[in-house]
Design a protein around this motif. Sequence first.
Motif, PDB file in Angstrom:
ATOM      1  N   UNK A 383     -10.020   8.716  10.074  1.00 42.75           N
ATOM      2  CA  UNK A 383     -10.903   9.179   8.992  1.00 42.75           C
ATOM      3  C   UNK A 383     -10.309  10.394   8.276  1.00 42.75           C
ATOM      4  N   UNK A 384      -9.086  10.794   8.686  1.00 42.02           N
ATOM      5  CA  UNK A 384      -8.463  11.986   8.094  1.00 42.02           C
ATOM      6  C   UNK A 384      -7.395  11.630   7.049  1.00 42.02           C
ATOM      7  N   UNK A 385      -7.354  10.356   6.642  1.00 45.31           N
ATOM      8  CA  UNK A 385      -6.417   9.893   5.618  1.00 45.31           C
ATOM      9  C   UNK A 385      -4.947  10.225   5.944  1.00 45.31           C
ATOM     10  N   UNK A 386      -4.457   9.812   7.156  1.00 48.97           N
ATOM     11  CA  UNK A 386      -3.064  10.109   7.501  1.00 48.97           C
ATOM     12  C   UNK A 386      -2.105   9.030   6.988  1.00 48.97           C
ATOM     13  N   UNK A 387      -0.819   9.365   6.920  1.00 49.73           N
ATOM     14  CA  UNK A 387       0.218   8.369   6.624  1.00 49.73           C
ATOM     15  C   UNK A 387       0.945   7.999   7.919  1.00 49.73           C
ATOM     16  N   UNK A 388       1.235   9.040   8.720  1.00 47.07           N
ATOM     17  CA  UNK A 388       1.926   8.799   9.990  1.00 47.07           C
ATOM     18  C   UNK A 388       1.177   9.501  11.108  1.00 47.07           C
ATOM     19  N   UNK A 389       1.169   8.842  12.274  1.00 46.28           N
ATOM     20  CA  UNK A 389       0.426   9.375  13.421  1.00 46.28           C
ATOM     21  C   UNK A 389       1.350   9.378  14.635  1.00 46.28           C
ATOM     22  N   UNK A 390       1.312  10.466  15.408  1.00 43.72           N
ATOM     23  CA  UNK A 390       2.028  10.454  16.686  1.00 43.72           C
ATOM     24  C   UNK A 390       1.009  10.605  17.817  1.00 43.72           C
ATOM     25  N   UNK A 391       1.102   9.707  18.805  1.00 45.26           N
ATOM     26  CA  UNK A 391       0.237   9.786  19.990  1.00 45.26           C
ATOM     27  C   UNK A 391       1.134  10.191  21.154  1.00 45.26           C
ATOM     28  N   UNK A 392       0.767  11.292  21.815  1.00 45.75           N
ATOM     29  CA  UNK A 392       1.597  11.790  22.921  1.00 45.75           C
ATOM     30  C   UNK A 392       1.945  10.718  23.930  1.00 45.75           C
ATOM     31  N   UNK A 393       0.967   9.885  24.293  1.00 44.80           N
ATOM     32  CA  UNK A 393       1.234   8.823  25.280  1.00 44.80           C
ATOM     33  C   UNK A 393       0.170   7.734  25.185  1.00 44.80           C
ATOM     34  N   UNK A 394       0.593   6.479  25.271  1.00 44.83           N
ATOM     35  CA  UNK A 394      -0.372   5.374  25.341  1.00 44.83           C
ATOM     36  C   UNK A 394      -0.723   5.162  26.807  1.00 44.83           C
ATOM     37  N   UNK A 395      -1.891   5.697  27.199  1.00 42.53           N
ATOM     38  CA  UNK A 395      -2.239   5.681  28.623  1.00 42.53           C
ATOM     39  C   UNK A 395      -3.145   4.521  29.009  1.00 42.53           C
ATOM     40  N   UNK A 396      -3.914   4.026  28.046  1.00 35.39           N
ATOM     41  CA  UNK A 396      -4.897   2.995  28.408  1.00 35.39           C
ATOM     42  C   UNK A 396      -5.065   1.987  27.277  1.00 35.39           C
ATOM     43  N   UNK A 397      -5.828   0.952  27.557  1.00 30.48           N
ATOM     44  CA  UNK A 397      -6.032  -0.139  26.601  1.00 30.48           C
ATOM     45  C   UNK A 397      -6.678   0.368  25.307  1.00 30.48           C
ATOM     46  N   UNK A 398      -7.677   1.253  25.454  1.00 28.90           N
ATOM     47  CA  UNK A 398      -8.395   1.739  24.272  1.00 28.90           C
ATOM     48  C   UNK A 398      -7.440   2.426  23.295  1.00 28.90           C
ATOM     49  N   UNK A 399      -6.564   3.286  23.822  1.00 27.57           N
ATOM     50  CA  UNK A 399      -5.591   3.994  22.967  1.00 27.57           C
ATOM     51  C   UNK A 399      -4.655   2.993  22.307  1.00 27.57           C
ATOM     52  N   UNK A 400      -4.159   2.019  23.101  1.00 30.97           N
ATOM     53  CA  UNK A 400      -3.228   1.015  22.566  1.00 30.97           C
ATOM     54  C   UNK A 400      -3.895   0.200  21.455  1.00 30.97           C
ATOM     55  N   UNK A 401      -5.165  -0.177  21.667  1.00 23.57           N
ATOM     56  CA  UNK A 401      -5.875  -0.985  20.667  1.00 23.57           C
ATOM     57  C   UNK A 401      -6.064  -0.222  19.355  1.00 23.57           C
ATOM     58  N   UNK A 402      -6.411   1.080  19.459  1.00 25.28           N
ATOM     59  CA  UNK A 402      -6.613   1.868  18.231  1.00 25.28           C
ATOM     60  C   UNK A 402      -5.276   2.077  17.518  1.00 25.28           C
ATOM     61  N   UNK A 403      -4.183   2.234  18.303  1.00 26.36           N
ATOM     62  CA  UNK A 403      -2.842   2.379  17.701  1.00 26.36           C
ATOM     63  C   UNK A 403      -2.483   1.116  16.922  1.00 26.36           C
ATOM     64  N   UNK A 404      -2.783  -0.058  17.511  1.00 29.83           N
ATOM     65  CA  UNK A 404      -2.510  -1.339  16.834  1.00 29.83           C
ATOM     66  C   UNK A 404      -3.363  -1.439  15.562  1.00 29.83           C
ATOM     67  N   UNK A 405      -4.636  -1.046  15.677  1.00 29.36           N
ATOM     68  CA  UNK A 405      -5.548  -1.067  14.531  1.00 29.36           C
ATOM     69  C   UNK A 405      -5.021  -0.174  13.406  1.00 29.36           C
ATOM     70  N   UNK A 406      -4.536   1.026  13.811  1.00 27.99           N
ATOM     71  CA  UNK A 406      -4.003   1.979  12.827  1.00 27.99           C
ATOM     72  C   UNK A 406      -2.785   1.389  12.121  1.00 27.99           C
ATOM     73  N   UNK A 407      -1.943   0.698  12.883  1.00 31.35           N
ATOM     74  CA  UNK A 407      -0.743   0.085  12.309  1.00 31.35           C
ATOM     75  C   UNK A 407      -1.127  -1.037  11.324  1.00 31.35           C
ATOM     76  N   UNK A 408      -2.118  -1.838  11.726  1.00 28.76           N
ATOM     77  CA  UNK A 408      -2.549  -2.955  10.865  1.00 28.76           C
ATOM     78  C   UNK A 408      -3.183  -2.469   9.562  1.00 28.76           C
ATOM     79  N   UNK A 409      -3.749  -1.227   9.617  1.00 26.25           N
ATOM     80  CA  UNK A 409      -4.396  -0.708   8.397  1.00 26.25           C
ATOM     81  C   UNK A 409      -3.456   0.193   7.593  1.00 26.25           C
ATOM     82  N   UNK A 410      -2.145   0.041   7.826  1.00 27.91           N
ATOM     83  CA  UNK A 410      -1.165   0.710   6.964  1.00 27.91           C
ATOM     84  C   UNK A 410      -0.717   2.091   7.393  1.00 27.91           C
TER      85      UNK A 410
END
Length: 562
Positions: A383-410
């Motif tokens: 919701x912060x209108x980013x272009x690029x995002x860095x996640x320190x670590x993908x630790x669980x399914x929820x984080x991985x799913x949101x990362x995939x969602x973020x990638x799919x939305x550009x």
Amino acid sequence: MNNPQVVEVLIERGIIQTNQADDIMQEVNNTGLSVVDVLANMEILTPDQFYHAIAQFLDTSYVDLKGFEVPPEFLRLLPAGLAKLHGALPVGIEDNAIVVALVDPLNLQTIEDLRFATGREIRPVVAAVSQIEEAIQKYYGADVSNMDDVLAQLNSTGVEFGVGEEAKNEADVAAEANAAPIIRYVDLVLQQAILARASDIHFEPFETEFKIRYRVDGALYEMAPPPSHLALPVISRVKVMSNLNIAERRLPQDGRIQKHIGGKQVDLRVSTLPTQHGESVVLRVLDRSTVNLELESLGMPNNILEYIKRTIEKPNGIFIVTGPTGAGKTTTLYSCLRRINTIDAKLLTAEDPVEYEIEGIMQVPIHEAIGLTFARVLRAFLRQDPDRIMIGEMRDLETAQIAIQASLTGHLVLSTLHTNDAPGAVTRLLDMGTEPFLLSATLEAVLAQRLLRKICLSCRSQYEPSDSVLMQLGLSAHDIGDKDFYYGRGCDLCNKTGYKGRKGIYELLDISDPLREMINHRAPTVTLKQKAIELGMVTLREDGLRNIYDGETTIEEVLKYT
């Protein structure tokens, strides 16, 4: 001095405007110069005017040390270890207070530390940083206090520190932690660790001994152990410096120390852990001056470097760096961020914790205790209108799913994983529960890496490896032909270890169409790896061999990490 802090002072004094501050900080980051030099180059302030402004802000005086001779009685007020550690030069006495020219007069903790260590009031004055450092070198250069002197001093005080620990109340512990000999001892331990290029400092209390160890180039080295009864006051001193609760010894705590050591600003991340015989404390050294956050400086093979440059410029997709703890994953990602940190892109990072602050990037520290998890921060990011995002670590399914969602939305997503090799990252994400078709659609590349110790150049020697060692590498005498092998004999420069510095070895998995097809069919790691090698992937072991043949590292290092 802390550059952002200095800029804030100048804005507050009305010397520069807020819009000028961004230009100044950008120039500081691009050139590596200090704010003083940048202001002089931009013809905003001369160095003389700059130091006068800082002195006015602190309501103190400016001292020109050019041609100034420090009398011996002043020098005796401040021991060499303290002067060098804090960047402090005694220049006078006023009403029983020591007048001290400080490299960083804005750091109030330094003034407090000097007051405790000397037992006298400290009156800071401002002088040119270069003049202070020159004078400290001139007057204190040869007088380097060593550990034996400080320990002898501890014993000669007549006070038995750390005795009868159980009966001590908080006030007694605090008094011991702030006693001058304990301050000197801890300061010297930190100074020696920084000079030895340590990445971590371990304080470890056992039943009958107290160990202090440094981690240099990935290996732990023990220093001369102090008396075991010093464990409580020394560890309490570290906790005081990092603003932790010294009365709480039953729960883990985290803190941070900012120190001016050896003429540079060093951040120390502090972690305490209650053990059977007291608290174990580990300090992670974050020395910004030794970290070069440029992709080109990481020593990657050219083809991998060019591929990564292209990948991180893509508008969307996921780029993962994988490897065990201490493999340099964060440094690689920070270098990627530095490269794509442009004025036309919004960058957000979620880290646990934030290791290095990068100008122009919004960095969010994870705080699990209050529910600020990677997944929660990521949802807020979108919701912060980013272009690029860095996640320190993908630790669980929820984080991985949101990362995939973020990638799919550009959005381009950068992250890390703990796996042994690059193909293993794909299997790990599938095991977490991510959908194969979503993963294959978003994953762009996986980079596996390790850090190997480099052979010390001053004692590097050629030798002939035995057949049994070559067999461990999967090579024969016929395979190596006339190639040369090297090792470090050990010299004073490398502390008799034969190694000095570290460099990365890399394995890049490019997610091409054949691999996407295999991910959709949940192919096991071994099959993915075989296919990737067919398509030209160079494994960690092969990159390690390249470094052996180039004389950069030893066979033992490659066998240890691949």
